[in-house]
Motif scaffolding. Structure first.
Motif, short mmCIF file in Angstrom:
data_model
loop_
_atom_site.label_atom_id
_atom_site.label_comp_id
_atom_site.label_asym_id
_atom_site.label_seq_id
_atom_site.Cartn_x
_atom_site.Cartn_y
_atom_site.Cartn_z
N GLN A 1 65.48 -64.54 53.24
CA GLN A 1 64.67 -65.69 53.70
C GLN A 1 64.27 -66.39 52.46
N ARG A 2 64.54 -67.51 52.32
CA ARG A 2 64.38 -68.33 51.45
C ARG A 2 63.14 -69.39 51.65
N SER A 3 61.90 -68.94 50.80
CA SER A 3 60.56 -69.60 51.10
C SER A 3 60.13 -70.17 50.01
N THR A 4 60.53 -69.97 48.83
CA THR A 4 59.93 -70.61 47.57
C THR A 4 60.71 -71.65 47.08
N PHE A 5 60.06 -72.92 46.91
CA PHE A 5 60.59 -73.93 46.61
C PHE A 5 60.58 -74.41 44.89
N LEU A 6 61.49 -74.80 44.45
CA LEU A 6 61.67 -75.30 42.98
C LEU A 6 61.59 -76.78 42.89
N LYS A 7 60.78 -77.36 42.24
CA LYS A 7 61.08 -78.96 41.76
C LYS A 7 61.94 -79.16 40.65
N LEU A 8 62.57 -80.25 40.99
CA LEU A 8 63.53 -80.53 40.00
C LEU A 8 63.59 -81.99 40.12
N ARG A 9 63.29 -82.65 38.70
CA ARG A 9 63.29 -84.10 38.73
C ARG A 9 64.59 -84.60 38.12
N VAL A 10 64.91 -85.52 38.90
CA VAL A 10 66.24 -86.31 38.40
C VAL A 10 65.96 -87.78 38.71
N SER A 11 66.99 -88.38 37.86
CA SER A 11 67.02 -90.03 38.32
C SER A 11 67.97 -90.40 39.54
N PRO A 12 67.65 -91.39 39.89
CA PRO A 12 68.30 -91.89 41.20
C PRO A 12 69.71 -91.69 41.11
N ASP A 13 70.17 -92.02 39.83
CA ASP A 13 71.78 -91.82 39.84
C ASP A 13 72.27 -90.49 39.69
N ALA B 1 78.31 -83.10 49.21
CA ALA B 1 79.11 -83.65 50.27
C ALA B 1 80.52 -83.44 50.12
N ALA B 2 81.27 -83.63 48.92
CA ALA B 2 82.52 -83.38 48.71
C ALA B 2 83.00 -81.91 48.74
N LEU B 3 81.94 -80.95 48.54
CA LEU B 3 82.37 -79.65 48.57
C LEU B 3 81.78 -79.01 49.91
N GLY B 4 81.12 -79.86 50.65
CA GLY B 4 81.03 -79.56 52.20
C GLY B 4 79.78 -78.37 52.32
N VAL B 5 78.67 -78.69 51.23
CA VAL B 5 77.72 -77.96 51.20
C VAL B 5 76.19 -78.64 51.06
N SER B 6 75.16 -77.85 51.12
CA SER B 6 73.75 -78.65 50.89
C SER B 6 73.72 -78.50 49.43
N VAL B 7 72.95 -79.47 48.91
CA VAL B 7 72.55 -79.72 47.62
C VAL B 7 71.91 -78.44 47.00
N SER B 8 71.03 -77.96 47.97
CA SER B 8 70.29 -76.67 47.50
C SER B 8 71.31 -75.52 47.20
N GLN B 9 72.33 -75.43 48.26
CA GLN B 9 73.24 -74.52 48.11
C GLN B 9 74.14 -74.58 46.77
N MET B 10 74.53 -75.72 46.55
CA MET B 10 75.53 -76.23 45.42
C MET B 10 74.66 -75.71 44.14
N ILE B 11 73.34 -76.25 44.00
CA ILE B 11 72.47 -76.01 43.10
C ILE B 11 72.46 -74.33 42.74
N ARG B 12 72.11 -73.82 43.93
CA ARG B 12 71.77 -72.41 43.73
C ARG B 12 73.28 -71.52 43.25
N ASP B 13 74.23 -71.81 43.90
CA ASP B 13 75.19 -71.23 43.67
C ASP B 13 76.01 -71.77 42.32
N THR B 14 75.80 -72.67 41.86
CA THR B 14 76.21 -72.96 40.59
C THR B 14 75.61 -72.43 39.64
N THR B 15 74.31 -72.36 39.67
CA THR B 15 73.30 -71.75 38.85
C THR B 15 73.34 -70.18 38.70
N LEU B 16 73.30 -69.63 39.83
CA LEU B 16 73.47 -68.00 39.91
C LEU B 16 74.95 -67.57 39.72
#
Length: 114
Positions: free
Chosen positions: A2-14, A24-39
């Protein structure tokens, strides 16, 4: 898990647009992409088994053309290993394509998100 903790990430609109486009190109959510890439350093994605089989077959065809037919440095054992690899890729392609059923079966793999 279960994923219940949120992290805030500040980014520019670009940057947000770039995150969304890459996910979208990888066919995953932004959360999954960030989580998998980071971990894990790569994004875990699924593809249709038929598509995965096609890619294995394509890889085998490309490798086949790199076979050093006239290179005398290759031993008979090296050549056997080379062709065993090509044969293994073809077998895996056949297996994946044979088990594909209307796109419902999925094969999993990691791709570099860089």
């Amino acid at each position: 898990m279960q994923r219940s903790t949120f992290l805030k990430l500040r980014v520019s609109p670009d940057e947000a647009d770039r995150f969304n486009a890459r996910a979208a190109a990888l066919g995953v959510s932004v959360s999954q992409m960030i989580r998998d890439t980071t971990l894990h350093g790569a994004v875990y994605v699924t593809v249709d088994r038929a598509q995965a089989g096609y890619e294995f077959r394509r890889l085998g065809a490309m490798l086949k053309h790199l076979y050093p037919a006239r290179d005398i440095r290759w031993t008979a054992e090296d050549r056997k290993k080379w062709w065993a690899l090509i044969h293994e890729l073809r077998e895996r392609a056949d297996t994946l394509e044979a088990t594909a059923s209307g796109g419902k079966d999925r094969a999993a793999g990691r791709v570099h998100a860089g």
